[in-house]
Design an enzyme around this catalytic site. Sequence first.
Site, PDB file in Angstrom:
ATOM      1  N   GLY A   1       0.508  -1.038  -0.269  1.00 19.68           N
ATOM      2  CA  GLY A   1       0.014   0.105  -0.037  1.00 19.68           C
ATOM      3  C   GLY A   1       1.098   0.937  -0.357  1.00 19.68           C
ATOM      4  O   GLY A   1       2.430   1.498   0.062  1.00 19.68           O
TER       5      GLY A   1
ATOM      6  N   GLN B   1       3.416   9.816   0.614  1.00 21.31           N
ATOM      7  CA  GLN B   1       4.454   9.173   1.514  1.00 21.31           C
ATOM      8  C   GLN B   1       5.077   9.629  -0.106  1.00 21.31           C
ATOM      9  O   GLN B   1       6.545   8.986   0.294  1.00 21.31           O
ATOM     10  CB  GLN B   1       4.454   7.689   1.060  1.00 21.31           C
ATOM     11  CG  GLN B   1       3.788   7.607   2.264  1.00 21.31           C
ATOM     12  CD  GLN B   1       3.231   6.077   2.413  1.00 21.31           C
ATOM     13  OE1 GLN B   1       2.197   5.338   2.240  1.00 21.31           O
ATOM     14  NE2 GLN B   1       4.522   5.025   3.086  1.00 21.31           N
TER      15      GLN B   1
ATOM     16  N   CYS C   1       5.323   0.091   8.193  1.00 14.68           N
ATOM     17  CA  CYS C   1       5.629   1.424   6.618  1.00 14.68           C
ATOM     18  C   CYS C   1       6.343   1.227   6.011  1.00 14.68           C
ATOM     19  O   CYS C   1       7.590   1.069   6.289  1.00 14.68           O
ATOM     20  CB  CYS C   1       4.928   2.479   8.519  1.00 14.68           C
ATOM     21  SG  CYS C   1       4.685   3.945   6.839  1.00 14.68           S
ATOM     22  N   LEU C   2       5.973   1.377   4.748  1.00 15.90           N
ATOM     23  CA  LEU C   2       7.565   1.949   3.544  1.00 15.90           C
ATOM     24  C   LEU C   2       7.886   2.774   4.297  1.00 15.90           C
ATOM     25  O   LEU C   2       9.075   3.828   4.123  1.00 15.90           O
ATOM     26  CB  LEU C   2       6.950   2.231   2.383  1.00 15.90           C
ATOM     27  CG  LEU C   2       6.197   0.978   1.771  1.00 15.90           C
ATOM     28  CD1 LEU C   2       5.873   1.029  -0.126  1.00 15.90           C
ATOM     29  CD2 LEU C   2       7.696  -0.730   1.350  1.00 15.90           C
TER      30      LEU C   2
ATOM     31  N   HIS D   1      -4.254   1.958   7.375  1.00 19.56           N
ATOM     32  CA  HIS D   1      -2.687   2.347   7.555  1.00 19.56           C
ATOM     33  C   HIS D   1      -3.131   3.711   6.320  1.00 19.56           C
ATOM     34  O   HIS D   1      -3.029   4.841   6.699  1.00 19.56           O
ATOM     35  CB  HIS D   1      -2.567   1.017   7.493  1.00 19.56           C
ATOM     36  CG  HIS D   1      -1.021   1.516   7.123  1.00 19.56           C
ATOM     37  ND1 HIS D   1      -0.092   1.374   8.494  1.00 19.56           N
ATOM     38  CD2 HIS D   1      -0.491   2.332   6.399  1.00 19.56           C
ATOM     39  CE1 HIS D   1       1.478   1.529   7.601  1.00 19.56           C
ATOM     40  NE2 HIS D   1       1.005   2.271   6.794  1.00 19.56           N
ATOM     41  N   GLU D   2      -3.851   2.938   5.085  1.00 18.03           N
ATOM     42  CA  GLU D   2      -3.736   4.888   4.466  1.00 18.03           C
ATOM     43  C   GLU D   2      -4.178   5.414   4.421  1.00 18.03           C
ATOM     44  O   GLU D   2      -3.634   6.944   4.164  1.00 18.03           O
ATOM     45  CB  GLU D   2      -3.401   3.751   2.649  1.00 18.03           C
ATOM     46  CG  GLU D   2      -2.480   2.802   2.289  1.00 18.03           C
ATOM     47  CD  GLU D   2      -1.146   2.911   2.621  1.00 18.03           C
ATOM     48  OE1 GLU D   2      -1.294   4.182   2.697  1.00 18.03           O
ATOM     49  OE2 GLU D   2      -0.703   1.652   2.545  1.00 18.03           O
TER      50      GLU D   2
ATOM     51  N   HIS E   1      -2.880   7.853   6.637  1.00 17.60           N
ATOM     52  CA  HIS E   1      -1.506   8.449   6.161  1.00 17.60           C
ATOM     53  C   HIS E   1      -1.809  10.627   5.562  1.00 17.60           C
ATOM     54  O   HIS E   1      -1.500  10.788   5.849  1.00 17.60           O
ATOM     55  CB  HIS E   1      -0.994   7.947   4.884  1.00 17.60           C
ATOM     56  CG  HIS E   1      -0.039   6.814   5.434  1.00 17.60           C
ATOM     57  ND1 HIS E   1       1.356   8.276   5.595  1.00 17.60           N
ATOM     58  CD2 HIS E   1       0.643   5.496   5.517  1.00 17.60           C
ATOM     59  CE1 HIS E   1       2.571   6.518   6.246  1.00 17.60           C
ATOM     60  NE2 HIS E   1       1.573   5.255   5.586  1.00 17.60           N
TER      61      HIS E   1
HETATM   62 ZN    ZN Z   1       2.656   3.453   5.633  1.00 16.82          ZN
END
Ligand code: ZN
Length: 162
Positions: free
Chosen positions: A46, A51, A88-89, A130-131, A134
């Site tokens: 995701g 991000q 998380c990326l 989660h997204e 963000h």
């Molecule tokens: Zn994330």
Amino acid sequence: MALVDICRLGDPILRQKAESVPKVSQKIKDLLTDLTDTMYAAPGVGLAAPQIGVSKRVIVIDVGEGLLQLVNPVLLSQSGNEIATEGCLSIPGIVGDVNRATEVVVRGLNNKGRRIEIRASGFLARALQHEIDHLEGILFIDKATNIREAPGEEDDSKKEEI
Ligand code: ZN
């Protein structure tokens, strides 16, 4: 296809509330493509526009159930709860345990600007929450307990990075 650098923890854009998208223009379609390509390349399951440095309400997800591209996603309802490990990326090398709803209904626009509603459970429901967090400037470490170093590269921890 364009790969974009992923913003890391400490970048102020990750803490901003992202702006609504008035119209799914060609620019937004290009943003969806960049997000998707960057997510797959990472690899992750995701990615939200902030991000990659774009403070707009746009997310992409693929937890292995097909690609989902969503503009202006809104959590309509949620039920149940479950604690599971998340990464998380934007915060590489770290995981934590996060309590999330197990079932959600999310409404948004697809890549053609049409309104869609998604009923999701399990890991897809987790990724959606989660997204959407963000887009509010919320990171999983704000909600996580037992924050710890991710296990080594050789295992499957990467698959949990959203
Ligand atoms: Zn994330």
